[in-house]
Design a protein around this motif. Sequence first.
Motif, short mmCIF file in Angstrom:
data_model
loop_
_atom_site.label_atom_id
_atom_site.label_comp_id
_atom_site.label_asym_id
_atom_site.label_seq_id
_atom_site.Cartn_x
_atom_site.Cartn_y
_atom_site.Cartn_z
N LEU A 364 0.83 -1.20 0.00
CA LEU A 364 0.00 0.00 0.00
C LEU A 364 0.86 1.25 0.00
O LEU A 364 0.68 2.15 -0.82
CB LEU A 364 -0.91 -0.01 1.24
N GLU A 365 1.82 1.32 0.93
CA GLU A 365 2.61 2.54 1.06
C GLU A 365 3.45 2.83 -0.18
O GLU A 365 3.56 3.98 -0.62
CB GLU A 365 3.52 2.44 2.30
N ILE A 366 4.05 1.79 -0.76
CA ILE A 366 4.91 2.02 -1.91
C ILE A 366 4.10 2.37 -3.14
O ILE A 366 4.46 3.26 -3.90
CB ILE A 366 5.83 0.80 -2.16
N ASN A 367 2.95 1.70 -3.36
CA ASN A 367 2.09 2.05 -4.47
C ASN A 367 1.54 3.47 -4.32
O ASN A 367 1.46 4.24 -5.28
CB ASN A 367 0.93 1.06 -4.58
N LEU A 368 1.18 3.83 -3.09
CA LEU A 368 0.69 5.17 -2.81
C LEU A 368 1.78 6.20 -3.09
O LEU A 368 1.53 7.25 -3.69
CB LEU A 368 0.24 5.25 -1.35
N PHE A 369 3.00 5.88 -2.68
CA PHE A 369 4.12 6.79 -2.91
C PHE A 369 4.34 7.03 -4.41
O PHE A 369 4.58 8.16 -4.84
CB PHE A 369 5.38 6.17 -2.30
N ILE A 370 4.24 5.96 -5.23
CA ILE A 370 4.40 6.11 -6.67
C ILE A 370 3.36 7.06 -7.24
O ILE A 370 3.66 7.97 -8.02
CB ILE A 370 4.29 4.73 -7.38
N GLN A 371 2.10 6.87 -6.85
CA GLN A 371 1.03 7.72 -7.35
C GLN A 371 1.24 9.17 -6.94
O GLN A 371 1.11 10.09 -7.76
CB GLN A 371 -0.32 7.24 -6.83
N LEU A 372 1.59 9.40 -5.68
CA LEU A 372 1.75 10.77 -5.20
C LEU A 372 2.98 11.43 -5.82
O LEU A 372 2.97 12.63 -6.08
CB LEU A 372 1.84 10.77 -3.67
#
Length: 409
Positions: A364-372
């Motif tokens: 979750l955190e890494i995918n979220l980081f990519i999007q942001l």
Amino acid sequence: MAKRKETELEKLAMQFVKLLQKEKQEGKSLPLSMIIQEIVNAIMKHERQIYLNQDVDNYANGYYDRTLGLTFGKLNLKIPRVRYGNKFYPSLLPEKWKRVDKEYENLLLALLSNGYSKAKIKQTLKKLELPYCEEDMEDILELVYQHLQAYKNSVLPEEVFAVFIDAYHAKMRDENEKLTNISIYLAISIDMEGYKEILGYWVKKGKENKSFWIEVFQDMISRGLKKVAIFVSDDFSGLTNVVNQFFPYSDHQLCWTHMKRNLRRKFSKKEYSLLNKHLTFVKESLTKEEALGHWDNFLKELSNLNPSLSKQYEKKTENYLAFIGYPEEIRKHIYTSNVVESVNAGLEMMRLELGGYFPSMRTLEINLFIQLSNLNDKWMRKPVAAFRANLYEMRQILNVKFGLEKFLD
């Protein structure tokens, strides 16, 4: 052996922290291409160490420069060398003669997002002739994760003009393989010149609650945020008190999009149309006095339909009309939390792509980081022009609000 690897990973992560701090001090935001560049450089350096562990009579011998053009930007790479022989070449790096295709880019993003399954990553590595073993992949993913944690905890600017906050709700598979409710808290800023930036994201198990919003504000302050002219959020219970507690000189604007959505649910189309007419007059008002007059008409109309709800809105008059106290050209940018809503829409798409829930906290955190990070890239290329055009007025507003501190301390 495991202890040595951890030390090496921490050392590489600290180099990334220093780069982040340098960029922040210079008022810059790292684009996704630079983040990937630094991670690829660190992976190659780590791979050289793996090679040297097997060739104990060899030594590191500096670096040479190489650029790698990708669709999301150019990478300026530092290719590690060894002193003896020519058998070492970073497996992650394509040969100079080899064309870099979309599949290679997807692999780099997969290393970041952990979006591929282990089987998919292994299949892609084999197709691209990148001979990483599973142990190497675990080291790389751990290295990536440490870099992203460093980014998440980076220093924030001391002052911004507006901060938009909201929470997104979803489900995640926890360490016991059970689906659990989570809340993702987001904060996005617009600075004095109209540049948007992700200030942070915080993932918490359970439903949205006031106590964790307190933790969010404490974290932003500990990372350097001190002066904010206006916060924008939905009408979550207790959030106004949190804003007032930590930023007593800041305004708190409640989101009109959420308010209208609530009214639309409660009333018929005809009734909502009458209410919305008064709200339109409020938005178009030139002065606060004029806006208050139209707001009073809205409250009277609402009282005829639902006296209790009218009293609730009356108590929050200052919060719903805070945007009127700002230059007319920027009001449309600060009376709703739509900036965060657009991020929530991206999170919803990501959740669906992952099967309807997030498989782990790290994913979750890494995918979220990519999007942001992608959003930050776009925003840095296109600031909100109205903010820069009203820079003088906004600077005066901020000075009036926070100039009081030295007299009250």
